[in-house]
Design a protein around this motif. Structure first.
Motif, PDB file in Angstrom:
ATOM      1  N   GLY A  95      36.606  31.006  32.802  1.00 13.84           N
ATOM      2  CA  GLY A  95      36.697  29.908  33.761  1.00 13.84           C
ATOM      3  C   GLY A  95      37.286  30.291  35.094  1.00 13.84           C
ATOM      4  N   THR A  96      38.392  31.054  35.087  1.00 15.27           N
ATOM      5  CA  THR A  96      39.057  31.434  36.333  1.00 15.27           C
ATOM      6  C   THR A  96      38.177  32.376  37.153  1.00 15.27           C
ATOM      7  N   GLU A  97      37.646  33.397  36.512  1.00 10.54           N
ATOM      8  CA  GLU A  97      36.771  34.353  37.207  1.00 10.54           C
ATOM      9  C   GLU A  97      35.541  33.647  37.780  1.00 10.54           C
ATOM     10  N   MET A  98      34.965  32.758  36.979  1.00 10.15           N
ATOM     11  CA  MET A  98      33.779  32.022  37.406  1.00 10.15           C
ATOM     12  C   MET A  98      34.053  31.194  38.667  1.00 10.15           C
ATOM     13  N   ALA A  99      35.171  30.470  38.676  1.00 10.46           N
ATOM     14  CA  ALA A  99      35.500  29.614  39.813  1.00 10.46           C
ATOM     15  C   ALA A  99      35.707  30.421  41.086  1.00 10.46           C
ATOM     16  N   LEU A 100      36.435  31.540  40.991  1.00  7.20           N
ATOM     17  CA  LEU A 100      36.700  32.352  42.177  1.00  7.20           C
ATOM     18  C   LEU A 100      35.434  33.058  42.672  1.00  7.20           C
ATOM     19  N   ILE A 101      34.617  33.549  41.761  1.00 10.18           N
ATOM     20  CA  ILE A 101      33.344  34.166  42.163  1.00 10.18           C
ATOM     21  C   ILE A 101      32.481  33.152  42.894  1.00 10.18           C
ATOM     22  N   PHE A 102      32.453  31.919  42.386  1.00 12.46           N
ATOM     23  CA  PHE A 102      31.670  30.857  43.016  1.00 12.46           C
ATOM     24  C   PHE A 102      32.145  30.593  44.444  1.00 12.46           C
ATOM     25  N   ALA A 103      33.466  30.436  44.633  1.00  9.16           N
ATOM     26  CA  ALA A 103      34.000  30.092  45.950  1.00  9.16           C
ATOM     27  C   ALA A 103      33.808  31.219  46.955  1.00  9.16           C
ATOM     28  N   VAL A 104      34.168  32.443  46.579  1.00  7.02           N
ATOM     29  CA  VAL A 104      34.051  33.585  47.497  1.00  7.02           C
ATOM     30  C   VAL A 104      32.579  33.919  47.738  1.00  7.02           C
ATOM     31  N   GLY A 105      31.746  33.766  46.708  1.00  6.01           N
ATOM     32  CA  GLY A 105      30.311  34.007  46.878  1.00  6.01           C
ATOM     33  C   GLY A 105      29.684  33.076  47.896  1.00  6.01           C
ATOM     34  N   VAL A 127      23.899  24.792  41.039  1.00  5.17           N
ATOM     35  CA  VAL A 127      23.114  25.948  40.579  1.00  5.17           C
ATOM     36  C   VAL A 127      23.960  27.217  40.643  1.00  5.17           C
ATOM     37  N   SER A 128      24.576  27.466  41.792  1.00  8.04           N
ATOM     38  CA  SER A 128      25.333  28.716  41.968  1.00  8.04           C
ATOM     39  C   SER A 128      26.593  28.747  41.116  1.00  8.04           C
ATOM     40  N   PHE A 129      27.129  27.577  40.738  1.00  2.98           N
ATOM     41  CA  PHE A 129      28.330  27.536  39.913  1.00  2.98           C
ATOM     42  C   PHE A 129      28.063  28.166  38.542  1.00  2.98           C
ATOM     43  N   PHE A 130      26.964  27.789  37.898  1.00  2.83           N
ATOM     44  CA  PHE A 130      26.651  28.352  36.583  1.00  2.83           C
ATOM     45  C   PHE A 130      26.141  29.785  36.696  1.00  2.83           C
ATOM     46  N   PHE A 131      25.502  30.111  37.817  1.00  8.11           N
ATOM     47  CA  PHE A 131      25.095  31.501  38.028  1.00  8.11           C
ATOM     48  C   PHE A 131      26.341  32.382  38.176  1.00  8.11           C
ATOM     49  N   ALA A 132      27.371  31.846  38.823  1.00  8.23           N
ATOM     50  CA  ALA A 132      28.644  32.569  38.921  1.00  8.23           C
ATOM     51  C   ALA A 132      29.215  32.831  37.532  1.00  8.23           C
ATOM     52  N   GLY A 133      29.038  31.877  36.631  1.00  9.58           N
ATOM     53  CA  GLY A 133      29.504  32.059  35.262  1.00  9.58           C
ATOM     54  C   GLY A 133      28.784  33.190  34.558  1.00  9.58           C
ATOM     55  N   MET A 134      27.477  33.266  34.755  1.00  6.03           N
ATOM     56  CA  MET A 134      26.723  34.356  34.130  1.00  6.03           C
ATOM     57  C   MET A 134      27.177  35.711  34.670  1.00  6.03           C
ATOM     58  N   ILE A 135      27.377  35.799  35.982  1.00  7.04           N
ATOM     59  CA  ILE A 135      27.840  37.053  36.579  1.00  7.04           C
ATOM     60  C   ILE A 135      29.218  37.421  36.034  1.00  7.04           C
ATOM     61  N   ALA A 136      30.109  36.432  35.958  1.00  4.69           N
ATOM     62  CA  ALA A 136      31.456  36.685  35.428  1.00  4.69           C
ATOM     63  C   ALA A 136      31.391  37.198  33.996  1.00  4.69           C
ATOM     64  N   ALA A 137      30.537  36.580  33.182  1.00  6.55           N
ATOM     65  CA  ALA A 137      30.419  37.001  31.776  1.00  6.55           C
ATOM     66  C   ALA A 137      29.881  38.420  31.672  1.00  6.55           C
ATOM     67  N   LEU A 138      28.859  38.729  32.457  1.00  7.00           N
ATOM     68  CA  LEU A 138      28.278  40.070  32.407  1.00  7.00           C
ATOM     69  C   LEU A 138      29.293  41.124  32.831  1.00  7.00           C
ATOM     70  N   LEU A 139      30.064  40.827  33.862  1.00  8.45           N
ATOM     71  CA  LEU A 139      31.068  41.790  34.332  1.00  8.45           C
ATOM     72  C   LEU A 139      32.235  41.910  33.356  1.00  8.45           C
ATOM     73  N   LYS A 140      32.658  40.791  32.801  1.00 10.12           N
ATOM     74  CA  LYS A 140      33.834  40.815  31.924  1.00 10.12           C
ATOM     75  C   LYS A 140      33.540  41.473  30.588  1.00 10.12           C
ATOM     76  N   PHE A 141      32.336  41.224  30.046  1.00 11.36           N
ATOM     77  CA  PHE A 141      32.035  41.695  28.704  1.00 11.36           C
ATOM     78  C   PHE A 141      31.265  43.015  28.666  1.00 11.36           C
ATOM     79  N   ASN A 142      30.922  43.564  29.848  1.00  8.74           N
ATOM     80  CA  ASN A 142      30.166  44.814  29.860  1.00  8.74           C
ATOM     81  C   ASN A 142      30.790  45.887  30.743  1.00  8.74           C
ATOM     82  N   THR A 143      31.985  45.606  31.279  1.00 11.92           N
ATOM     83  CA  THR A 143      32.698  46.608  32.069  1.00 11.92           C
ATOM     84  C   THR A 143      34.187  46.556  31.703  1.00 11.92           C
ATOM     85  N   GLN A 144      34.943  47.458  32.283  1.00 11.61           N
ATOM     86  CA  GLN A 144      36.391  47.484  32.105  1.00 11.61           C
ATOM     87  C   GLN A 144      37.113  47.101  33.393  1.00 11.61           C
ATOM     88  N   LEU A 145      36.444  46.362  34.258  1.00 13.75           N
ATOM     89  CA  LEU A 145      37.022  46.014  35.551  1.00 13.75           C
ATOM     90  C   LEU A 145      38.253  45.129  35.408  1.00 13.75           C
TER      91      LEU A 145
END
Length: 428
Positions: A95-105, A127-145
């Motif tokens: 949730g936190t990552e998604m919200a910040l990605i959405f705002a800065v994006g 539309v972009s809010f849920f797309f931000a969620g997908m990006i956050a999930a992909l980054l969080k669960f497939n990288t060590q960032l």
């Protein structure tokens, strides 16, 4: 930080505030007085709310079909019909990552529109809010960032997506009726590009699906409200027959028999389409002139990216054909995945199937007539089902909402980004 997250989640993620702000700033730039600004802002917000709530409720009205189809094909769809529960489960970890990605994006999108030749502002925050969620999930669960690099990289990806998707849709929107003054900001962009290209190659632009010859006594079917009401009533009734009346009354219709339930749902569907069409007229009358006021002052020559229902009133037949074609190809895709024992059970998500099927048929028709509409929307259904099968294993806890709302761009860009991140994961 808590206040910032509150502002993003409860204000900036609400489309009505973005729409209202656009109208206010645009009319201020044109030096309009408050007695002109206030009513225009209210009309634009009400118009958008009619479109947004109408679209959401329209999608919700499709969910019983999902249960009925799952019963007919023997697929468990129980966990794919509660949007609220799916959203709560999906946002718990990101949730936190998604919200910040959405705002800065969104800020990156504004900067790109201001500083580059890509003069497009994405005005569909839902539309972009849920797309931000997908990006956050992909980054969080497939990288060590770590948290901050994850948010910054995610915001750059989202900002580029918001800008570029509006830009390339703008290339293909030119022959579409009723699209003067705006482009589309919606997560069906890849599907409508594919539909446009296939329409150009295999279609016949002179054979417009909207000019379908009907008997004079059937001319009433050209009115979207009437046509969709009848089509959805018939669809509920036919599927209800296959599912079984006793099961329907016990599990789906709340005790109503198939006939009463089908008519009720068909009328409900037609009513919400009417709400959407009315909202389209109200919003367009206010948002386009106001946005041009902003563009003239702050982002010269900019074009707004708006939601796809704005085009539905001009293409009633394409909306119906697109939904049905995408549904058929999605069901065929589901059977193919089942036949090869694909490890992830994938069921056609009916809300994306309706909206992306409709818009791909519209673009297919605009570029290739009847054949273009049919080929484009059939292809869209296959994209949704097969690419969703690739996406779901990559987004971990975000999968529940993706089962319900994953439109074409999620299914196309999500696996591309996910597999790329897996391939270079060691570098992050």
């Amino acid at each position: 930080m808590n206040f910032l997250l509150y502002l993003i989640n409860n204000v900036l993620s609400q489309p009505i505030f973005i729409i209202g702000l656009v109208v206010i700033l645009g009319m201020l730039a044109e030096k309009k007085s408050w007695d002109k600004i206030l009513p225009s802002t209210i009309k634009a917000i009400i118009g958008f709310t009619m479109i947004n709530i109408g679209g959401q409720t329209l999608g919700g009205a499709l969910l019983p079909l999902q249960l009925m189809i799952s019963k007919i094909f023997g697929v468990d769809a129980q966990n794919m019909t509660d949007i609220g529960a799916a959203q709560a489960e999906s946002l718990a970890s990101i949730g936190t990552e998604m919200a910040l990605i959405f705002a800065v994006g969104f800020l990156i999108n504004i900067l790109l529109a201001r500083l580059t030749p890509l003069k497009f502002v994405h005005l569909s925050p839902h539309v972009s809010f849920f797309f931000a969620g997908m990006i956050a999930a992909l980054l969080k669960f497939n990288t060590q960032l770590d948290f901050i690099p994850l948010v910054l990289l995610g915001a750059v990806i989202l900002g580029l997506y918001m800008t570029l998707s509006c830009a390339y849709v703008n290339v293909f929107i030119k022959p579409v009726k009723g699209a003067d003054g705006f482009t589309l900001a919606h997560s069906s962009s890849t599907g409508l590009v594919v539909a446009s290209i296939l329409g150009k190659i295999f279609g016949n632009k002179n054979s417009d699906l909207e000019n379908l010859k009907l008997s004079k006594k059937l001319n009433f079917l050209r009115e979207m409200t009437i046509a969709l009401t009848l089509v959805m009533t018939l669809l509920f009734f036919c599927l209800g027959l296959f599912a079984g009346n006793d099961w329907m009354m016990e599990e789906v219709s709340g005790g109503k028999d198939i006939v009463v339930f089908s008519i009720t749902k068909g009328v409900e569907f037609g009513m919400w389409i009417t709400v959407i069409i009315t909202g389209v007229r109200m919003m367009l009358a206010e948002i386009i002139p106001a946005f041009h006021g902003i563009a003239g002052k702050f982002i010269p020559n900019a074009k707004p990216g708006l939601d796809i229902p704005l085009l539905f009133p001009n293409y009633p037949t394409s909306v119906i054909v697109g939904f049905l074609c995408s549904l058929v190809s999605g069901l065929i895709g589901m059977l193919i995945l089942g036949a090869v024992n694909y490890p992830v059970i994938v069921f056609p998500a009916l809300i994306p199937t309706f909206f992306t099927g409709a818009i791909t048929a519209i673009f297919g028709n605009a570029h290739g007539g009847t054949r273009g509409a049919i080929i484009g929307s059939l292809t869209n259904g296959f994209l949704l089902i097969f690419r969703q099968a690739l996406l779901l294993p990559l987004v971990a806890s975000y999968a529940p909402i993706m089962r319900i709302l994953s439109e074409t761009d999620y299914c196309v860009y999500g696996p591309i980004l996910g597999f790329f991140l897996k391939a270079v994961g060691g570098g992050f």
